[in-house]
Write a protein that holds these residues in place. Structure first.
Motif, mmCIF file in Angstrom:
data_model
loop_
_atom_site.group_PDB
_atom_site.id
_atom_site.type_symbol
_atom_site.label_atom_id
_atom_site.label_comp_id
_atom_site.label_asym_id
_atom_site.label_seq_id
_atom_site.Cartn_x
_atom_site.Cartn_y
_atom_site.Cartn_z
ATOM 1 N N GLU A 37 -3.645 16.546 -3.419
ATOM 2 C CA GLU A 37 -4.666 15.545 -3.731
ATOM 3 C C GLU A 37 -4.344 14.168 -3.165
ATOM 4 O O GLU A 37 -5.259 13.365 -2.915
ATOM 5 N N ASP A 38 -3.066 13.862 -2.937
ATOM 6 C CA ASP A 38 -2.693 12.579 -2.351
ATOM 7 C C ASP A 38 -2.503 12.655 -0.841
ATOM 8 O O ASP A 38 -2.052 11.684 -0.216
ATOM 9 N N HIS A 39 -2.829 13.803 -0.261
ATOM 10 C CA HIS A 39 -2.601 14.011 1.170
ATOM 11 C C HIS A 39 -3.913 14.208 1.932
ATOM 12 O O HIS A 39 -4.232 13.438 2.828
ATOM 13 N N PHE A 40 -4.652 15.241 1.580
ATOM 14 C CA PHE A 40 -5.964 15.494 2.183
ATOM 15 C C PHE A 40 -6.689 16.528 1.326
ATOM 16 O O PHE A 40 -6.084 17.183 0.472
ATOM 17 N N LEU A 41 -7.986 16.649 1.543
ATOM 18 C CA LEU A 41 -8.782 17.626 0.811
ATOM 19 C C LEU A 41 -8.403 19.042 1.209
ATOM 20 O O LEU A 41 -8.038 19.294 2.364
ATOM 21 N N ILE A 42 -8.490 19.962 0.272
ATOM 22 C CA ILE A 42 -8.275 21.389 0.542
ATOM 23 C C ILE A 42 -9.596 22.109 0.271
ATOM 24 O O ILE A 42 -10.112 22.078 -0.854
ATOM 25 N N LEU A 320 1.000 18.042 7.093
ATOM 26 C CA LEU A 320 1.605 16.965 6.310
ATOM 27 C C LEU A 320 2.254 15.915 7.206
ATOM 28 O O LEU A 320 2.213 14.715 6.908
ATOM 29 N N LYS A 321 2.829 16.351 8.281
ATOM 30 C CA LYS A 321 3.433 15.420 9.236
ATOM 31 C C LYS A 321 2.392 14.435 9.748
ATOM 32 O O LYS A 321 2.696 13.252 9.984
ATOM 33 N N HIS A 322 1.168 14.912 9.899
ATOM 34 C CA HIS A 322 0.096 14.071 10.442
ATOM 35 C C HIS A 322 -1.003 13.826 9.404
ATOM 36 O O HIS A 322 -2.169 13.699 9.755
ATOM 37 N N GLU A 323 -0.618 13.729 8.153
ATOM 38 C CA GLU A 323 -1.623 13.565 7.099
ATOM 39 C C GLU A 323 -2.427 12.286 7.251
ATOM 40 O O GLU A 323 -3.569 12.194 6.777
ATOM 41 N N LYS A 325 -3.815 11.357 9.800
ATOM 42 C CA LYS A 325 -4.880 11.637 10.756
ATOM 43 C C LYS A 325 -5.883 12.661 10.225
ATOM 44 O O LYS A 325 -6.948 12.851 10.819
ATOM 45 N N ILE A 326 -5.522 13.353 9.138
ATOM 46 C CA ILE A 326 -6.303 14.505 8.671
ATOM 47 C C ILE A 326 -7.044 14.161 7.386
ATOM 48 O O ILE A 326 -6.459 13.674 6.419
ATOM 49 N N ASP A 327 -8.332 14.469 7.370
ATOM 50 C CA ASP A 327 -9.160 14.223 6.195
ATOM 51 C C ASP A 327 -9.284 15.460 5.319
ATOM 52 O O ASP A 327 -9.396 15.358 4.099
ATOM 53 N N ARG A 328 -9.239 16.656 5.948
ATOM 54 C CA ARG A 328 -9.520 17.878 5.197
ATOM 55 C C ARG A 328 -8.935 19.079 5.931
ATOM 56 O O ARG A 328 -8.942 19.132 7.153
ATOM 57 N N VAL A 329 -8.435 20.047 5.137
ATOM 58 C CA VAL A 329 -8.030 21.354 5.660
ATOM 59 C C VAL A 329 -8.866 22.393 4.914
ATOM 60 O O VAL A 329 -8.810 22.469 3.683
ATOM 61 N N THR A 330 -9.627 23.190 5.646
ATOM 62 C CA THR A 330 -10.563 24.128 5.028
ATOM 63 C C THR A 330 -10.274 25.561 5.458
ATOM 64 O O THR A 330 -10.249 25.864 6.653
ATOM 65 N N THR A 373 4.824 19.921 -0.579
ATOM 66 C CA THR A 373 4.463 18.625 -1.170
ATOM 67 C C THR A 373 5.439 18.245 -2.269
ATOM 68 O O THR A 373 5.713 17.065 -2.477
ATOM 69 N N GLN A 374 5.984 19.215 -2.973
ATOM 70 C CA GLN A 374 6.967 18.920 -4.022
ATOM 71 C C GLN A 374 8.243 18.377 -3.414
ATOM 72 O O GLN A 374 8.881 17.485 -3.969
ATOM 73 N N SER A 375 8.613 18.855 -2.248
ATOM 74 C CA SER A 375 9.796 18.347 -1.544
ATOM 75 C C SER A 375 9.595 16.888 -1.192
ATOM 76 O O SER A 375 10.485 16.062 -1.313
ATOM 77 N N ASP A 376 8.347 16.543 -0.754
ATOM 78 C CA ASP A 376 8.041 15.157 -0.437
ATOM 79 C C ASP A 376 8.162 14.270 -1.674
ATOM 80 O O ASP A 376 8.701 13.173 -1.622
#
Length: 381
Positions: A37-42, A320-323, A325-330, A373-376
């Motif tokens: 939720e803090d990275h991009f939409l799924i 995640l490396k390029h979050e 730049k990314i709005d959504r992963v579908t 994401t938990q590692s981050d």
């Protein structure tokens, strides 16, 4: 003595509260939607059964794991506008209502595409091709009617889908043949006028191919330089265990991000042998069924399952490396039981390309993707 007991009690209470906090946090991050939720939409593409909530288990997956939805088929031209006399709204209305009910970002797919488009759109009463102005008029009516109906309810639209071939040339579709080289530009002009507040995207497959990537970049940049709003590019993710490589995909992601938002769209990973020399997502491709291309009829072997898990983990690590730049992963679907890859390009195959299996259970890849994401989070703490 009483003081020590009191201190111990307070400490115990604090530990309990911390433990409860960790449990809540772990519970929240146990779904893809919460973890990212803090990275991009799924997101996930929904078919008609899922829109109408005909399977409670699958519906629970959608509601808990995803925070964005896209119409798999119900908004495509042949479904929503099957004849010149009128529109068929039932399925699309239900799709929109589902997204609103569950507070999801809704994506419209697609307003102009060479496939799944009825013949009447391009023909006059005599059965001949209409002219440029007539086709533009019909497309303006189509796009404007749909976008006005769902104005304020759709986050963004795939305005044009798959107009560029893998070699970087423009597809010689009916749109191209009748309207001309500027047909994509014209569709975005219409969409921008119809709903100035909705995001507008160009969407295509095989975007890791350099020639195609550069052609799409030039196409979109050219429109933007003319003042035509194109908010971003959808990079379809119909990939395999072997290709494209992470480096190839990353190069295109970074390049296309120069244009605005990047959406990873239509993500699935085929595990089956490919009946051709180059992986593609061209829907017109059809191959006669052959057993050698359907090796996992009963179940997926453990070693192939492990490869699939690693492939998804590598892809999401890249995202995640390029979050920024990314709005959504579908995902292009929800479970393996209802994926288009079971019947394309060869009917009757059994594929395993998604994150949830035929029993509606999460695959090991889901936990691995969440763990990224938990590692981050642990690192930032």
């Amino acid at each position: 003595m009483k003081y020590n007991v009191l201190v111990a009690a307070i400490a115990a209470l604090g530990l309990t509260q911390c433990a409860q906090t960790r449990e809540v946090s772990a519970s929240n991050s146990a779904t893809l939607a919460h973890a990212y939720e803090d990275h991009f939409l799924i997101g996930a593409a929904l078919n008609e059964d899922q829109i109408y909530q005909r399977n409670a288990e699958i519906d629970a997956i959608i509601r808990t794991q995803f925070n964005s939805i896209v119409a798999e088929n119900c908004m495509k031209f042949e479904r929503i506008h099957p004849n010149q006399g009128g529109f068929f709204w039932d399925e699309a209305d239900a799709f929109i209502a589902y997204g609103e009910k569950h507070d999801m970002a809704v994506i419209g797919h697609t307003l102009a595409w060479h496939s799944q488009t009825p013949e009447w759109l391009f023909l006059n009463d005599e059965g001949d091709n209409v002219g440029r102005e007539e086709l533009l008029k019909r497309m303006e009516h189509h796009i404007t009617t749909i976008m006005h109906r769902y104005k304020g309810k759709v986050k963004g639209w795939d305005v044009v889908n798959e107009a560029v071939l893998d070699d970087g040339t423009m597809r010689q579709s009916k749109f191209y043949q009748i309207i001309g080289e500027d047909w994509v530009e014209q569709m975005f002009r219409i969409a921008q006028k119809a709903d100035p507040d909705a995001e507008l995207y160009y969407n295509d497959y095989s975007m890791a191919i350099p020639a195609k990537r550069e052609a799409v970049h030039a196409l979109v940049k050219g429109m933007q330089e003319k003042g035509i709003r194109v908010d971003g590019v959808g990079m379809q993710g119909h990939i395999s265990l072997e290709g494209p490589t992470i480096d190839e995909y990353e190069a295109s992601l970074v390049r296309l991000a120069e244009l605005g938002l990047v959406m990873i769209t239509e993500l699935d990973v085929t595990v089956l042998p490919w009946p051709g020399t180059e992986l593609t997502a061209e829907v017109s491709m059809s191959v006669e069924f052959q057993n050698e291309f359907n090796p996992y009829k009963d179940k997926l072997p453990a070693d192939v399952s492990n490869q699939l898990t690693q492939r998804y983990k590598d892809m999401f690590a890249l995202f995640l490396k390029h979050e920024d730049k990314i709005d959504r992963v579908t995902m292009w679907g929800v479970t393996d039981g209802a994926t288009w890859r079971n019947d394309w390009p060869m009917e009757g195959r059994t594929d395993y390309p998604l994150l949830f299996d035929r029993a509606n259970k999460a695959k090991p890849a889901v936990a691995e993707i969440i763990s990224l994401t938990q590692s981050d989070d642990e690192t930032s703490d």
